[in-house]
Write an enzyme that holds these catalytic residues in place. Structure first.
Site, PDB file in Angstrom:
ATOM      1  N   TYR A 155     -44.191   2.165 -26.909  1.00 25.03           N
ATOM      2  CA  TYR A 155     -43.228   2.493 -25.845  1.00 25.03           C
ATOM      3  C   TYR A 155     -42.980   1.264 -24.954  1.00 25.03           C
ATOM      4  O   TYR A 155     -41.898   1.089 -24.409  1.00 25.03           O
ATOM      5  CB  TYR A 155     -43.688   3.714 -25.043  1.00 25.03           C
ATOM      6  CG  TYR A 155     -42.557   4.389 -24.296  1.00 25.03           C
ATOM      7  CD1 TYR A 155     -41.448   4.897 -24.970  1.00 25.03           C
ATOM      8  CD2 TYR A 155     -42.598   4.510 -22.909  1.00 25.03           C
ATOM      9  CE1 TYR A 155     -40.418   5.503 -24.289  1.00 25.03           C
ATOM     10  CE2 TYR A 155     -41.566   5.132 -22.218  1.00 25.03           C
ATOM     11  CZ  TYR A 155     -40.478   5.620 -22.908  1.00 25.03           C
ATOM     12  OH  TYR A 155     -39.451   6.217 -22.226  1.00 25.03           O
ATOM     13  N   LYS A 162     -39.886   3.085 -17.114  1.00 28.39           N
ATOM     14  CA  LYS A 162     -40.011   4.475 -16.620  1.00 28.39           C
ATOM     15  C   LYS A 162     -40.923   4.540 -15.386  1.00 28.39           C
ATOM     16  O   LYS A 162     -40.694   5.362 -14.489  1.00 28.39           O
ATOM     17  CB  LYS A 162     -40.527   5.398 -17.716  1.00 28.39           C
ATOM     18  CG  LYS A 162     -39.543   5.646 -18.861  1.00 28.39           C
ATOM     19  CD  LYS A 162     -38.213   6.246 -18.409  1.00 28.39           C
ATOM     20  CE  LYS A 162     -37.395   6.769 -19.595  1.00 28.39           C
ATOM     21  NZ  LYS A 162     -36.013   7.173 -19.184  1.00 28.39           N
TER      22      LYS A 162
HETATM   23  O1  0WE Z   1     -37.296   6.983 -23.585  1.00 27.18           O
HETATM   24  C1  0WE Z   1     -37.270   7.244 -24.773  1.00 27.18           C
HETATM   25  C2  0WE Z   1     -36.396   6.447 -25.720  1.00 27.18           C
HETATM   26  C3  0WE Z   1     -35.552   5.427 -25.065  1.00 27.18           C
HETATM   27  C4  0WE Z   1     -34.983   4.387 -25.979  1.00 27.18           C
HETATM   28  C5  0WE Z   1     -34.840   4.525 -27.350  1.00 27.18           C
HETATM   29  C6  0WE Z   1     -34.286   3.502 -28.097  1.00 27.18           C
HETATM   30  C7  0WE Z   1     -34.160   3.578 -29.587  1.00 27.18           C
HETATM   31  C8  0WE Z   1     -33.127   2.654 -30.150  1.00 27.18           C
HETATM   32  C9  0WE Z   1     -34.571   3.225 -25.393  1.00 27.18           C
HETATM   33  N1  0WE Z   1     -34.039   2.198 -26.118  1.00 27.18           N
HETATM   34  C10 0WE Z   1     -33.875   2.335 -27.427  1.00 27.18           C
HETATM   35  N2  0WE Z   1     -33.319   1.290 -28.117  1.00 27.18           N
HETATM   36  C11 0WE Z   1     -32.985   1.366 -29.417  1.00 27.18           C
HETATM   37  O2  0WE Z   1     -32.513   0.368 -30.007  1.00 27.18           O
HETATM   38  N3  0WE Z   1     -38.057   8.244 -25.256  1.00 27.18           N
HETATM   39  C12 0WE Z   1     -38.914   8.972 -24.360  1.00 27.18           C
HETATM   40  C13 0WE Z   1     -38.115   8.595 -26.679  1.00 27.18           C
HETATM   41  C14 0WE Z   1     -39.151   7.716 -27.279  1.00 27.18           C
HETATM   42  O3  0WE Z   1     -38.904   6.424 -27.580  1.00 27.18           O
HETATM   43  C15 0WE Z   1     -40.066   5.874 -28.054  1.00 27.18           C
HETATM   44  C16 0WE Z   1     -41.070   6.830 -28.038  1.00 27.18           C
HETATM   45  C17 0WE Z   1     -40.494   8.014 -27.523  1.00 27.18           C
HETATM   46  C18 0WE Z   1     -41.162   9.325 -27.298  1.00 27.18           C
HETATM   47  C19 0WE Z   1     -40.328   4.577 -28.489  1.00 27.18           C
HETATM   48  C20 0WE Z   1     -41.597   4.252 -28.928  1.00 27.18           C
HETATM   49  C21 0WE Z   1     -42.596   5.188 -28.910  1.00 27.18           C
HETATM   50  C22 0WE Z   1     -42.343   6.497 -28.471  1.00 27.18           C
END
Ligand code: 0WE
Length: 255
Positions: A155, A162
């Site tokens: 993450y 966050k």
């Molecule tokens: O906040 C998020 C995801 C936010 C996010 C996702 C992406 C994917 C594609 C921000 N930037 C990008 N950029 C990209 O190119 N989440 C809470 C979902 C999430 O994302 C993760 C998680 C979880 C859960 C990433 C790594 C590990 C766990």
């Protein structure tokens, strides 16, 4: 189904598989809704959704551009005339920054993640103020994740973003409390979304979460939306500066 009757809402960060999809419950509850999208690809995704809920306004907004944010609020002002609710469901980090080690995050990747995932809440809140002041108050909700509180695999810079977002919620809530504007975050459990689809190991994470969470299951976008509706509407009138976990109890587990 009318807790939001007469309310005017701006939703930023919606696509057909995002958590914001749950925000369409705002429409079911009677709110009049404006939506923004970023770029042509997302426009194609957002337009049909907007039509299905009879959105009052669908307008482009490049969230990295202050002038574009001003222009979007000018449109919202023209169309809705006021605002009671702002939903911020926006986050971005470079793909490579969510794969490798956090320690490799370069200055630009760090800046980009915090700019889009945190500063946009500040900028959009500021834009919403005149429209909320006209109503004597308002309610703002953003989306966070447990990675703000604890180190989780991959993450990375999003966790740092966050953590900053949750702090921004408290400082915005401090500024705006005297004006009757509440600012809260929902820390949702992992949900399969467009943003999550491309994340390697996401399935394993969902399984882990399911096993460990107190309710022994994952949460749905609908459950997140239901909690958000509470924060956004009259049921949440005493809540501000809060990070509400909608995660089946995962955050409360020690072992
Ligand atoms: O906040 C998020 C995801 C936010 C996010 C996702 C992406 C994917 C594609 C921000 N930037 C990008 N950029 C990209 O190119 N989440 C809470 C979902 C999430 O994302 C993760 C998680 C979880 C859960 C990433 C790594 C590990 C766990």
């Amino acid at each position: 189904m009318s807790s939001m009757k007469g309310k005017k809402a701006l939703v930023v960060g919606l696509n057909e598989r995002s958590i914001a999809w749950g925000w369409l419950r705002l429409a079911e509850e009677g709110a009049e809704i404006a939506l923004t999208y970023q770029g042509k690809v997302l426009e194609k995704r957002v337009r049909p959704l907007a039509e299905s809920i009879g959105a009052a306004l669908v307008t482009p907004c490049d969230l990295t551009d202050d002038a574009a944010i001003d222009a979007a609020f000018a449109k919202v002002g023209e169309t809705l005339g006021a605002l009671d609710v702002l939903v911020h469901s926006v986050a971005f980090a470079r793909r490579e920054d969510l794969l490798g080690d956090f320690v490799t995050t370069d200055r630009e990747g760090f800046r980009l993640a915090l700019d889009i995932s945190v500063y946009t809440l500040v900028a959009l809140t500021r834009g919403a103020l005149p429209l909320m002041d006209g109503r004597g108050g308002g309610s703002i909700v953003t989306m966070s994740y447990y990675g703000a509180e604890k180190a989780l695999p991959h993450y990375n810079v999003m966790g740092v973003a966050k953590a900053a977002l949750e702090a921004a919620v408290r400082y915005l809530a401090q500024d705006l409390g005297p004006r009757g504007i509440r600012v809260n975050a929902i820390s949702a459990g992992p949900i399969k979304t467009l943003a999550a689809a491309g994340i390697s190991g996401f399935r394993d994470m969902l399984h882990h979460h399911e096993e460990k969470a107190l309710l022994k299951r994952n949460v749905t976008a609908d459950e997140v939306a239901a909690a958000a509706l509470a924060l956004l509407g009259p049921l949440g009138s005493g809540i501000t500066g809060e990070v509400l976990h909608v995660d089946a109890g995962y955050h409360a587990v020690g072992m």
